[in-house]
Design a protein around this motif. Structure first.
Motif, short mmCIF file in Angstrom:
data_model
loop_
_atom_site.label_atom_id
_atom_site.label_comp_id
_atom_site.label_asym_id
_atom_site.label_seq_id
_atom_site.Cartn_x
_atom_site.Cartn_y
_atom_site.Cartn_z
N SER A 1 33.62 55.57 -11.03
CA SER A 1 33.15 54.47 -10.62
C SER A 1 32.85 53.02 -11.58
N PHE A 2 33.36 52.62 -13.50
CA PHE A 2 32.98 51.73 -14.16
C PHE A 2 33.87 50.82 -13.56
N ASP A 3 32.90 49.43 -13.30
CA ASP A 3 32.91 48.10 -12.59
C ASP A 3 31.97 47.35 -14.19
N ASP A 4 32.26 45.54 -13.98
CA ASP A 4 31.48 44.74 -14.16
C ASP A 4 30.24 45.30 -14.42
N ILE B 1 41.80 41.71 -21.05
CA ILE B 1 40.86 41.03 -21.90
C ILE B 1 40.37 39.67 -20.76
N ASP B 2 38.91 40.03 -21.29
CA ASP B 2 38.06 38.62 -20.51
C ASP B 2 38.06 36.92 -21.19
N THR C 1 47.04 40.70 -21.83
CA THR C 1 46.62 39.80 -19.77
C THR C 1 45.28 39.57 -20.13
N VAL C 2 45.15 37.92 -20.67
CA VAL C 2 44.33 37.34 -20.51
C VAL C 2 43.83 37.19 -19.10
N ALA C 3 42.50 37.25 -18.30
CA ALA C 3 42.37 36.72 -17.14
C ALA C 3 40.80 35.95 -16.94
N LYS C 4 40.55 35.17 -15.75
CA LYS C 4 38.70 35.58 -15.56
C LYS C 4 38.87 37.14 -14.70
N LYS C 5 36.99 37.25 -14.83
CA LYS C 5 36.32 38.24 -14.15
C LYS C 5 37.66 39.09 -14.46
N ALA C 6 38.42 39.82 -15.57
CA ALA C 6 38.94 40.80 -15.82
C ALA C 6 37.95 42.13 -16.19
N ASP C 7 36.49 42.17 -16.26
CA ASP C 7 35.98 42.96 -16.01
C ASP C 7 35.53 43.50 -15.04
N CYS D 1 39.34 49.14 -17.82
CA CYS D 1 39.43 49.46 -19.24
C CYS D 1 38.14 48.48 -20.13
N VAL D 2 38.49 47.28 -18.89
CA VAL D 2 37.80 45.80 -19.13
C VAL D 2 36.13 45.74 -18.74
N SER D 3 36.01 46.53 -17.42
CA SER D 3 34.82 46.95 -17.12
C SER D 3 34.16 47.75 -18.61
N ALA D 4 34.87 48.84 -19.07
CA ALA D 4 34.39 50.49 -19.35
C ALA D 4 34.26 49.46 -20.97
N ALA D 5 34.10 48.09 -21.46
CA ALA D 5 34.42 47.73 -22.71
C ALA D 5 32.90 47.17 -21.94
#
Length: 343
Positions: A97-100, A181-182, A204-210, A215-219
């Motif tokens: 359950s990774f999240d922003d 990437i965020d 892929t670069v996106a707003k709110k990517a986290d 994987c972006v949430s985990a980063a």
């Protein structure tokens, strides 16, 4: 009923210091990069035989996010997190359950970070991460360079992103297929820049990517925990220097909008040197306090010797049979120290 242990908010995890926090570098104001070992579940490219490799590499996904872009205190930290493509959603989103990181409690973030660094845990065995910590000192010195030499925050952030992607993909040979990437600024422009540098990667670069890509949430979790612990290391060092008899109010989150932070800056401002390695002097908050609210203006002596002889640096750093060393060591010890240390 089985409890998802990565969602348990255990206060003891708040004391966990991840290996990505290198205290010596944090305290000295140095920026640095940290990489975990490649996990057991990932087989990298066979660099010894790139044309006919003996083993097949593991296709991976990688996410990038940052923590601490806006604060006046502490570092900005970029994190890159990678794992096998086929585990992307099942391991990160479903099992753990990774999240922003902003929507997770400090205890949950710390617990996830501990699991990432504990041998035998599935996160440790399947996932790797990289950290680029940009110190407050280096951020400020880059932004305050004169004229066209200025190294603005977006450029520093871009270079940090490039460095950790390159460190994982090129230097460690991880077979990354997809990158998420965020964004910094306009997503399309940012994506195009990265695609030119890494043409073989699907980026892929996106707003709110986290909050969109696990994987972006985990980063974001790895970056956030690293920054929070680094900030605590800096604060403990400041307390040790002050040797206070009473419990201080603290410096809060480090953001200019935090009254605890601005209050701490006012109470602890040296009139000449300002603050230590914990502060970004390029931030308006720090500049205003130094220039308008009590900072002393210092006129440093100018060397008028046109041929460059007799410079202060020569006096401080040179010695020999024809050089007078009387008082030299004393000057070296004094030069650049705060007034309180030499009274």
């Amino acid at each position: 009923m089985v409890t998802n242990k990565s969602k348990v908010d255990d206060p003891q995890d708040l004391n966990f210091i991840p290996p990505s926090v290198e205290k010596e570098h944090v305290l000295s104001g140095e920026s640095y990069a940290y990489y975990t070992p490649i996990p057991a579940a990932i087989t990298p490219h066979d660099k010894s035989n790139p044309i006919n490799p003996t083993t097949e590499s593991t296709p991976c996904v990688l996410g990038v996010d940052e923590a601490g872009r806006g604060p006046v205190l502490g570092p900005m930290v970029y994190g890159a997190f990678y794992l096998p493509l086929d585990l992307h959603h099942s391991l990160l989103a479903e099992e753990h359950s990774f999240d922003d990181s902003k929507v997770l409690t400090p205890g949950v973030r710390a617990n996830l970070m501990r699991l990432l660094n504990t041998p035998g845990e599935n996160l440790f065995e399947s996932c790797g991460y990289a950290i680029k910590l940009l110190s407050a000192r280096d951020i400020g010195s880059g932004m305050m360079k004169p004229g066209t030499a200025v190294y603005n925050l977006n450029a520093q952030a871009m270079d940090a992103t490039i460095e950790i992607i390159r460190g994982v993909v090129e230097e460690r040979g991880v077979d990354v297929k997809e990158v998420y990437i965020d964004t910094i600024g306009n997503p399309a422009t940012y994506q195009q820049k990265l695609e030119r540098i890494f043409p073989s990667l699907k980026i892929t670069v996106a707003k709110k990517a986290d909050s969109l890509y696990p994987c972006v949430s985990a980063a974001s979790v790895a970056a956030k925990v690293t920054r929070d612990v680094a900030l605590e290391v800096l604060y403990e060092a400041v307390l040790a220097e002050q040797s206070l008899d009473t419990t201080p109010e603290g410096w809060g989150s480090g953001y200019p909008s935090d009254s605890k932070c601005t209050g701490w800056l006012r109470r602890n401002m040296d009139p000449v040197f300002g603050w230590g390695n914990e502060c970004r002097f390029s931030w308006g908050t720090a500049k205003e306090m130094l220039e308008l609210k009590g900072g002393a203006r210092v006129d440093w002596p100018v060397d008028d010797d046109e041929d460059g002889n007799g410079m202060l640096s020569d006096f401080l750093l040179t010695s020999g049979p024809n050089k007078s060393t009387a008082g030299q060591s004393g000057m070296q010890e004094w030069f650049g120290q705060k007034q309180a240390e030499i009274l």
